[in-house]
Design a protein around this motif. Structure first.
Motif, PDB file in Angstrom:
ATOM      1  N   THR A   1       0.756  -1.057  -0.061  1.00  0.00           N
ATOM      2  CA  THR A   1       0.031  -0.035   0.213  1.00  0.00           C
ATOM      3  C   THR A   1       0.833   1.345  -0.002  1.00  0.00           C
ATOM      4  O   THR A   1       0.343   2.312  -0.023  1.00  0.00           O
ATOM      5  N   GLY A   2       2.233   1.149   0.207  1.00  0.00           N
ATOM      6  CA  GLY A   2       3.121   2.195   0.284  1.00  0.00           C
ATOM      7  C   GLY A   2       3.729   2.669  -0.992  1.00  0.00           C
ATOM      8  O   GLY A   2       3.935   3.881  -1.128  1.00  0.00           O
ATOM      9  N   THR A   3       3.912   1.763  -2.101  1.00  0.00           N
ATOM     10  CA  THR A   3       4.356   2.388  -3.342  1.00  0.00           C
ATOM     11  C   THR A   3       3.359   1.780  -4.364  1.00  0.00           C
ATOM     12  O   THR A   3       3.348   0.538  -4.818  1.00  0.00           O
ATOM     13  N   VAL A   4       2.582   2.850  -4.760  1.00  0.00           N
ATOM     14  CA  VAL A   4       1.355   2.492  -5.974  1.00  0.00           C
ATOM     15  C   VAL A   4       1.643   3.394  -7.050  1.00  0.00           C
ATOM     16  O   VAL A   4       1.920   4.490  -7.025  1.00  0.00           O
ATOM     17  N   TYR A   5       1.148   2.808  -8.198  1.00  0.00           N
ATOM     18  CA  TYR A   5       1.009   3.724  -9.387  1.00  0.00           C
ATOM     19  C   TYR A   5      -0.261   4.487  -9.331  1.00  0.00           C
ATOM     20  O   TYR A   5      -0.031   5.711  -9.573  1.00  0.00           O
ATOM     21  N   GLU A   6      -1.074   3.613  -9.126  1.00  0.00           N
ATOM     22  CA  GLU A   6      -2.355   4.367  -8.849  1.00  0.00           C
ATOM     23  C   GLU A   6      -3.447   3.598  -8.296  1.00  0.00           C
ATOM     24  O   GLU A   6      -3.076   2.409  -7.878  1.00  0.00           O
ATOM     25  N   GLY A   7      -4.527   4.145  -7.393  1.00  0.00           N
ATOM     26  CA  GLY A   7      -5.283   3.308  -6.753  1.00  0.00           C
ATOM     27  C   GLY A   7      -4.764   3.231  -5.256  1.00  0.00           C
ATOM     28  O   GLY A   7      -3.768   3.972  -4.886  1.00  0.00           O
ATOM     29  N   SER A   8      -5.004   2.107  -4.619  1.00  0.00           N
ATOM     30  CA  SER A   8      -4.544   2.015  -3.282  1.00  0.00           C
ATOM     31  C   SER A   8      -3.546   0.828  -3.009  1.00  0.00           C
ATOM     32  O   SER A   8      -2.838   0.655  -1.999  1.00  0.00           O
ATOM     33  N   TYR A   9      -3.381   0.022  -4.096  1.00  0.00           N
ATOM     34  CA  TYR A   9      -2.567  -1.409  -3.886  1.00  0.00           C
ATOM     35  C   TYR A   9      -1.692  -1.622  -4.850  1.00  0.00           C
ATOM     36  O   TYR A   9      -2.081  -1.185  -6.185  1.00  0.00           O
ATOM     37  N   SER A  10      -0.520  -2.370  -4.781  1.00  0.00           N
ATOM     38  CA  SER A  10       0.209  -2.908  -6.013  1.00  0.00           C
ATOM     39  C   SER A  10       0.764  -4.026  -5.445  1.00  0.00           C
ATOM     40  O   SER A  10       0.301  -4.374  -3.989  1.00  0.00           O
ATOM     41  N   SER A  11       1.552  -5.015  -6.040  1.00  0.00           N
ATOM     42  CA  SER A  11       2.080  -6.206  -5.212  1.00  0.00           C
ATOM     43  C   SER A  11       3.588  -6.057  -5.437  1.00  0.00           C
ATOM     44  O   SER A  11       4.247  -5.294  -6.329  1.00  0.00           O
ATOM     45  N   ARG A  12       4.294  -6.644  -4.548  1.00  0.00           N
ATOM     46  CA  ARG A  12       5.725  -6.608  -4.471  1.00  0.00           C
ATOM     47  C   ARG A  12       6.410  -8.034  -4.308  1.00  0.00           C
ATOM     48  O   ARG A  12       5.706  -8.951  -3.706  1.00  0.00           O
ATOM     49  N   SER A  13       7.410  -8.128  -5.083  1.00  0.00           N
ATOM     50  CA  SER A  13       8.227  -9.422  -4.880  1.00  0.00           C
ATOM     51  C   SER A  13       8.612  -9.803  -3.523  1.00  0.00           C
ATOM     52  O   SER A  13       8.826  -8.955  -2.764  1.00  0.00           O
ATOM     53  N   GLY A  14       8.586 -11.178  -3.250  1.00  0.00           N
ATOM     54  CA  GLY A  14       9.058 -11.393  -1.705  1.00  0.00           C
ATOM     55  C   GLY A  14      10.503 -11.406  -1.436  1.00  0.00           C
ATOM     56  O   GLY A  14      11.398 -11.202  -2.422  1.00  0.00           O
ATOM     57  N   SER A  15      10.667 -11.808  -0.187  1.00  0.00           N
ATOM     58  CA  SER A  15      12.074 -11.460   0.272  1.00  0.00           C
ATOM     59  C   SER A  15      12.895 -12.779  -0.188  1.00  0.00           C
ATOM     60  O   SER A  15      12.383 -13.803   0.407  1.00  0.00           O
ATOM     61  N   ILE A  16      13.991 -12.726  -0.661  1.00  0.00           N
ATOM     62  CA  ILE A  16      14.767 -14.054  -1.236  1.00  0.00           C
ATOM     63  C   ILE A  16      16.110 -13.576  -0.939  1.00  0.00           C
ATOM     64  O   ILE A  16      16.600 -12.497  -0.529  1.00  0.00           O
ATOM     65  N   SER A  17      17.139 -14.466  -1.075  1.00  0.00           N
ATOM     66  CA  SER A  17      18.466 -14.458  -1.013  1.00  0.00           C
ATOM     67  C   SER A  17      19.021 -14.688  -2.320  1.00  0.00           C
ATOM     68  O   SER A  17      18.140 -14.974  -3.304  1.00  0.00           O
ATOM     69  N   HIS A  18      20.226 -14.726  -2.609  1.00  0.00           N
ATOM     70  CA  HIS A  18      21.034 -14.895  -3.896  1.00  0.00           C
ATOM     71  C   HIS A  18      20.509 -16.212  -4.491  1.00  0.00           C
ATOM     72  O   HIS A  18      20.197 -17.183  -3.905  1.00  0.00           O
ATOM     73  N   ASN A  19      20.417 -16.197  -5.879  1.00  0.00           N
ATOM     74  CA  ASN A  19      20.035 -17.149  -6.637  1.00  0.00           C
ATOM     75  C   ASN A  19      18.743 -17.724  -6.355  1.00  0.00           C
ATOM     76  O   ASN A  19      18.431 -18.914  -6.754  1.00  0.00           O
ATOM     77  N   GLN A  20      17.687 -16.945  -5.924  1.00  0.00           N
ATOM     78  CA  GLN A  20      16.509 -17.302  -5.600  1.00  0.00           C
ATOM     79  C   GLN A  20      15.613 -16.626  -6.679  1.00  0.00           C
ATOM     80  O   GLN A  20      15.941 -15.222  -6.904  1.00  0.00           O
ATOM     81  N   SER A  21      14.183 -16.727  -6.747  1.00  0.00           N
ATOM     82  CA  SER A  21      13.374 -15.900  -7.391  1.00  0.00           C
ATOM     83  C   SER A  21      11.903 -15.777  -6.582  1.00  0.00           C
ATOM     84  O   SER A  21      11.910 -16.575  -5.656  1.00  0.00           O
ATOM     85  N   SER A  22      11.087 -14.885  -6.834  1.00  0.00           N
ATOM     86  CA  SER A  22       9.990 -14.822  -6.143  1.00  0.00           C
ATOM     87  C   SER A  22       9.023 -14.675  -7.241  1.00  0.00           C
ATOM     88  O   SER A  22       8.961 -13.949  -8.117  1.00  0.00           O
TER      89      SER A  22
END
Length: 109
Positions: free
Chosen positions: A9-30
């Protein structure tokens, strides 16, 4: 992927929500996967923003498992569109912990 995407809810282009990739370490993906039933050919459109290590960490957009586009470095909000044929499709976003957010996708046919 290793880290779940979250509602932001803190970083949005428009509206109230966006989605953000999860917390990971090296050589991983979300990963964020959406299944689409496309009744007529059209475009997938979405806005994305990236803050990642250039030439190393990428936010990727895939359709049915095939890489369509990828971005890295510091990219402010940018709209992306891609033509999609009719049928059942899986849209995926994969990113490092510093990429995203993506607001909801829009489909125009």
């Amino acid at each position: 992927g290793a880290g779940d995407w979250t509602i932001d809810t803190g970083t949005v282009y428009e509206g109230s929500y966006s989605s953000r990739s999860g917390s990971i370490s090296h050589n991983q993906s979300s990963d964020l996967n959406l299944t689409l039933e496309v009744l007529a050919p059209g475009e997938i459109k979405f806005w994305y923003k990236v803050s990642s290590e250039s030439n190393y960490d990428y936010l990727q957009f895939l359709l049915d498992g095939s890489l369509v586009a990828e971005w890295d470095g510091e990219v402010d909000w940018t709209e992306y569109s891609y033509n999609v044929p009719a049928g059942s499709h899986t849209s995926s976003s994969q990113g490092p912990s510093s990429s995203g957010p993506l607001p909801p996708c829009r489909f125009d046919s």
